[in-house]
Design an enzyme around this catalytic site. Structure first.
Site, PDB file in Angstrom:
ATOM      1  N   ASP A  10      -1.760   9.101  -2.082  1.00  0.00           N
ATOM      2  CA  ASP A  10      -1.944   7.612  -1.391  1.00  0.00           C
ATOM      3  C   ASP A  10      -0.926   7.655  -0.142  1.00  0.00           C
ATOM      4  O   ASP A  10       0.221   7.757  -0.618  1.00  0.00           O
ATOM      5  CB  ASP A  10      -1.906   6.754  -2.007  1.00  0.00           C
ATOM      6  CG  ASP A  10      -2.205   5.280  -1.515  1.00  0.00           C
ATOM      7  OD1 ASP A  10      -3.093   5.321  -0.437  1.00  0.00           O
ATOM      8  OD2 ASP A  10      -2.129   4.140  -2.094  1.00  0.00           O
ATOM      9  N   HIS A  11      -1.264   7.893   0.895  1.00  0.00           N
ATOM     10  CA  HIS A  11      -0.417   7.768   1.946  1.00  0.00           C
ATOM     11  C   HIS A  11       0.576   9.168   2.087  1.00  0.00           C
ATOM     12  O   HIS A  11       0.712   9.816   1.088  1.00  0.00           O
ATOM     13  CB  HIS A  11       0.303   6.567   2.192  1.00  0.00           C
ATOM     14  CG  HIS A  11      -0.255   5.253   2.144  1.00  0.00           C
ATOM     15  ND1 HIS A  11       0.298   4.076   2.002  1.00  0.00           N
ATOM     16  CD2 HIS A  11      -1.873   4.965   2.192  1.00  0.00           C
ATOM     17  CE1 HIS A  11      -0.765   3.172   2.147  1.00  0.00           C
ATOM     18  NE2 HIS A  11      -1.733   3.774   2.139  1.00  0.00           N
ATOM     19  N   HIS A  31      -8.793  -2.656  -6.333  1.00  0.00           N
ATOM     20  CA  HIS A  31      -7.787  -2.318  -5.985  1.00  0.00           C
ATOM     21  C   HIS A  31      -6.745  -3.529  -6.112  1.00  0.00           C
ATOM     22  O   HIS A  31      -7.183  -4.512  -5.642  1.00  0.00           O
ATOM     23  CB  HIS A  31      -7.864  -1.701  -4.482  1.00  0.00           C
ATOM     24  CG  HIS A  31      -6.516  -1.183  -4.039  1.00  0.00           C
ATOM     25  ND1 HIS A  31      -5.620  -2.205  -3.416  1.00  0.00           N
ATOM     26  CD2 HIS A  31      -6.286   0.245  -3.715  1.00  0.00           C
ATOM     27  CE1 HIS A  31      -4.613  -1.241  -2.962  1.00  0.00           C
ATOM     28  NE2 HIS A  31      -5.011   0.210  -3.107  1.00  0.00           N
ATOM     29  N   TYR A  54      -1.617   8.211   6.813  1.00  0.00           N
ATOM     30  CA  TYR A  54      -2.791   9.130   6.802  1.00  0.00           C
ATOM     31  C   TYR A  54      -2.659  10.524   7.341  1.00  0.00           C
ATOM     32  O   TYR A  54      -3.835  11.154   7.888  1.00  0.00           O
ATOM     33  CB  TYR A  54      -4.251   8.397   6.710  1.00  0.00           C
ATOM     34  CG  TYR A  54      -4.656   7.478   5.752  1.00  0.00           C
ATOM     35  CD1 TYR A  54      -5.036   7.917   4.592  1.00  0.00           C
ATOM     36  CD2 TYR A  54      -4.240   6.183   6.011  1.00  0.00           C
ATOM     37  CE1 TYR A  54      -5.244   6.937   3.341  1.00  0.00           C
ATOM     38  CE2 TYR A  54      -4.391   5.083   4.767  1.00  0.00           C
ATOM     39  CZ  TYR A  54      -4.683   5.648   3.761  1.00  0.00           C
ATOM     40  OH  TYR A  54      -5.113   4.974   2.642  1.00  0.00           O
ATOM     41  N   CYS A 101      -3.135   1.549  -8.278  1.00  0.00           N
ATOM     42  CA  CYS A 101      -2.456   2.121  -7.128  1.00  0.00           C
ATOM     43  C   CYS A 101      -0.919   1.678  -7.380  1.00  0.00           C
ATOM     44  O   CYS A 101      -0.601   0.608  -7.556  1.00  0.00           O
ATOM     45  CB  CYS A 101      -2.990   1.099  -5.874  1.00  0.00           C
ATOM     46  SG  CYS A 101      -1.773   1.453  -4.499  1.00  0.00           S
ATOM     47  N   HIS A 124      -4.207   6.053  -6.935  1.00  0.00           N
ATOM     48  CA  HIS A 124      -3.525   5.989  -5.953  1.00  0.00           C
ATOM     49  C   HIS A 124      -1.935   6.374  -6.236  1.00  0.00           C
ATOM     50  O   HIS A 124      -1.407   5.728  -6.792  1.00  0.00           O
ATOM     51  CB  HIS A 124      -3.463   4.749  -4.976  1.00  0.00           C
ATOM     52  CG  HIS A 124      -4.945   4.596  -4.554  1.00  0.00           C
ATOM     53  ND1 HIS A 124      -5.121   3.228  -3.663  1.00  0.00           N
ATOM     54  CD2 HIS A 124      -6.052   5.148  -4.393  1.00  0.00           C
ATOM     55  CE1 HIS A 124      -6.202   3.353  -3.363  1.00  0.00           C
ATOM     56  NE2 HIS A 124      -6.931   4.385  -3.584  1.00  0.00           N
TER      57      HIS A 124
HETATM   58  C1  DNO Z   1      -4.185   1.555   1.744  1.00  0.00           C
HETATM   59  C2  DNO Z   1      -5.479   1.331   0.944  1.00  0.00           C
HETATM   60  C3  DNO Z   1      -6.204   0.070   1.116  1.00  0.00           C
HETATM   61  C4  DNO Z   1      -7.085   0.085   0.097  1.00  0.00           C
HETATM   62  C5  DNO Z   1      -8.260  -1.064   0.151  1.00  0.00           C
HETATM   63  C6  DNO Z   1      -8.921  -0.955  -1.098  1.00  0.00           C
HETATM   64  O1  DNO Z   1      -3.945   2.605   2.172  1.00  0.00           O
HETATM   65  O2  DNO Z   1      -4.797   1.355  -0.296  1.00  0.00           O
HETATM   66  O3  DNO Z   1      -6.944   0.203   2.417  1.00  0.00           O
HETATM   67  O4  DNO Z   1      -7.950   1.197   0.191  1.00  0.00           O
HETATM   68  O5  DNO Z   1      -7.722  -2.137   0.345  1.00  0.00           O
HETATM   69  O6  DNO Z   1      -9.893  -1.897  -1.009  1.00  0.00           O
END
Ligand code: DNO
Length: 395
Positions: A351-352, A233, A369, A271, A298
C-alpha cells in the site's frame, strides 16, 4: 499470500505490463467512471476484466465500490442506492470478481495534509500533520464549533502555523485535504465540504454505527448468494475528522460490525497503515482474532507522533510490526488450507510507496502510487514472506 497491485485503469501512469514485471499476479481496481451510487454494469466489469486477463493478470479485488453518502446517512435516496449496490455485487459475482473492498468514512475518504513530505534520502512520503489539519479546520474552513474539538495547546499551535503559512501553502493544504486523493471518494470545494459536514453533524457515533450495520444487513446476504466476500477498509486516519464520527477505527469497531451481520461474506481489509496509526490497535492480535474475516491486506508502515500525526515510512521501518503481521497472516492461510476453505489465499498489496527517482517530480504520478516506490515496497515484503515461508518449511 497473493501479491496484488492497485491499478487505476487504462489512464494509470503504471501499465499492466509494468505490474507483471514487478512480480504481482493480481490486480486491484475499480470502475471509477461509474458515478458513486450507480450500478456497475456487467458489461463494463467484463470489459475491465478482459483487459486485465489479456495482460496475463487476474482481477483479484475491487477497490472500491464506493458507498454513497446518502447510504451512510440513511437519507434521501438511500433505498434505491442500496438496491444499486446489491446489483453491482451480483454483477461482480456473475463475472467471478469475488472480493470487494469499500469503506464507510463520512464525507472525506483517506486524508493527508502533505503529499510531498521529504524523507532524509530526498524521496517523498505522505504525511498527516495534526497541527496543519486543525489550522485548516479552524482558520480556513472556519467550521462552526471546530475549536471545541481540540485542546488549547493544539489550537495555539494551529493558529501559529496558520499565521506562518503563505497563501500558496494554504491553497495546497486545502487541496490536499478536500480535493480527494487517488482512489478516494469525494472531491469538494470549501462550500461543498461545509455542506457535506453539516449533513453529518448530528448523527453521532451510535447513529453512524447503526447505519453501517443496517447497510451490512442489506448487502451481506446478497454478497453471500453471489459468491462475493466484502472487506471493509478502516478509517484513514482512524479517528474523527471535522468532528464527525468514524466507526471503523479500532478492534472494537471491527468486532461490532462483524457481529452485526455474521457471515463468511462479511469481512475486513487489514490496512496496516490505517489501523496502525493508533497505538492502541495491536495489529498482530487483530489478525489473530479476526482470522478468517481478514479478506484483503494493505501492507504499509507509518511513524506515529504523540499528537496523532504520522507519516508513511519505509515498508519495513516504522511502528508497525510488519514481520509479525505477515507471520500471523501466514498462520491464517495455513488454517484455511487445513479447513479446505475456498478463499485460502489472502491478497495483499504494497500500500503506497514513496515517490522517488524519475517519478518524484512528475506531476502525473499519483501521490502514494508511484511505480518505483511500490515496487521497492513489494520487493521488501516479498522478501519477508519468502523468508517466513522458508522457515516454516524447515529450509
Ligand atoms: C488509499 C486507500 C483508500 C482506500 C479506500 C477504500 O490509498 O487505502 O483509497 O482504498 O478508502 O475504500
Amino acid at each position: 499470500m497473493q501479491e496484488t497491485w492497485r491499478w487505476f485503469g487504462p489512464d494509470d501512469t503504471v501499465t499492466l505490463d509494468q505490474i507483471r514485471q514487478a512480480g504481482a499476479t493480481g490486480i486491484v481496481t475499480a470502475l471509477d467512471h461509474v458515478p458513486t451510487g450507480e450500478v456497475w454494469p456487467l458489461e463494463d466489469i467484463r470489459k475491465r476484466q478482459a483487459l486485465i486477463e489479456n495482460a496475463g493478470l487476474e482481477w483479484s479485488v475491487v477497490e472500491s465500490v464506493p458507498v454513497h453518502q446518502d447510504i451512510k446517512l440513511r437519507a434521501d435516496d438511500y433505498e434505491r442506492l442500496i438496491d444499486n449496490y446489491q446489483t453491482s455485487l451480483r454483477n461482480l459475482g456473475t463475472a467471478g470478481v469475488c472480493r470487494v473492498c469499500y469503506n464507510f468514512m463520512p464525507v472525506v475518504d483517506w486524508t493527508r495534509t502533505n503529499l510531498r513530505y521529504a524523507m532524509p534520502n530526498s524521496a517523498h512520503a505522505l504525511r498527516f500533520e495534526m497541527t496543519d489539519f486543525v489550522a485548516y479546520d479552524v482558520h480556513v474552513l472556519e467550521r462552526e464549533g471546530a475549536a471545541e474539538d481540540y485542546s488549547p495547546e493544539l489550537l495555539t499551535k494551529a493558529t501559529e502555523r496558520f499565521k506562518a503559512m503563505s497563501a500558496d501553502e494554504r491553497e495546497i493544504l486545502e487541496k490536499n485535504i478536500i480535493a480527494g486523493l487517488p482512489g478516494g471518494e469525494g472531491s469538494y470545494n470549501r462550500e461543498s465540504i461545509a455542506a457535506a459536514i453539516e449533513r453529518f453533524r448530528d448523527i453521532g457515533t451510535d447513529g453512524m454505527r447503526a447505519n453501517l450495520i443496517d447497510f451490512l444487513r442489506a448487502i451481506v446476504p446478497v454478497a453471500e448468494e453471489s459468491g462475493v466476500v466484502l472487506a471493509i477498509h478502516p478509517d484513514d486516519p482512524p479517528f474523527s475528522l471535522f468532528g464527525l464520527p468514524r466507526v471503523v477505527s479500532t478492534a472494537d469497531d471491527a468486532r461490532a460490525l462483524l457481529a452485526g451481520a455474521p457471515s463468511p461474506s462479511n469481512g475486513l481489509t487489514m490496512c496496516a497503515g490505517s489501523y496502525g496509526a493508533r497505538s492502541d490497535n495491536d495489529l498482530v492480535a487483530m489478525v489473530k482474532e479476526f482470522g478468517d474475516a481478514v479478506q484483503f491486506v494493505h501492507l504499509r508502515n507509518i511513524k506515529r507522533e504523540p499528537d496523532g500525526s504520522f507519516y508513511e515510512s519505509e515498508h519495513l521501518d516504522g511502528d508497525n510490526d510488519i514481520v509479525g503481521i505477515i507471520n500471523a497472516l501466514l498462520d491464517e492461510e495455513a488454517a484455511r488450507e487445513r479447513a479446505g476453505s475456498h478463499f485460502k489465499q489472502i491478497p495483499m498489496r504494497p500500500d503506497h510507496g514513496h515517490t522517488m527517482g524519475d517519478e518524484r517530480d512528475d506531476p502525473r504520478v499519483r501521490p502514494g502510487y508511484s511505480y518505483a516506490g511500490r515496487m521497492r515496497g513489494l520487493a521488501e515484503l516479498r522478501g519477508v514472506i519468502h523468508t517466513l515461508e522458508s522457515l516454516r518449511n524447515g529450509s
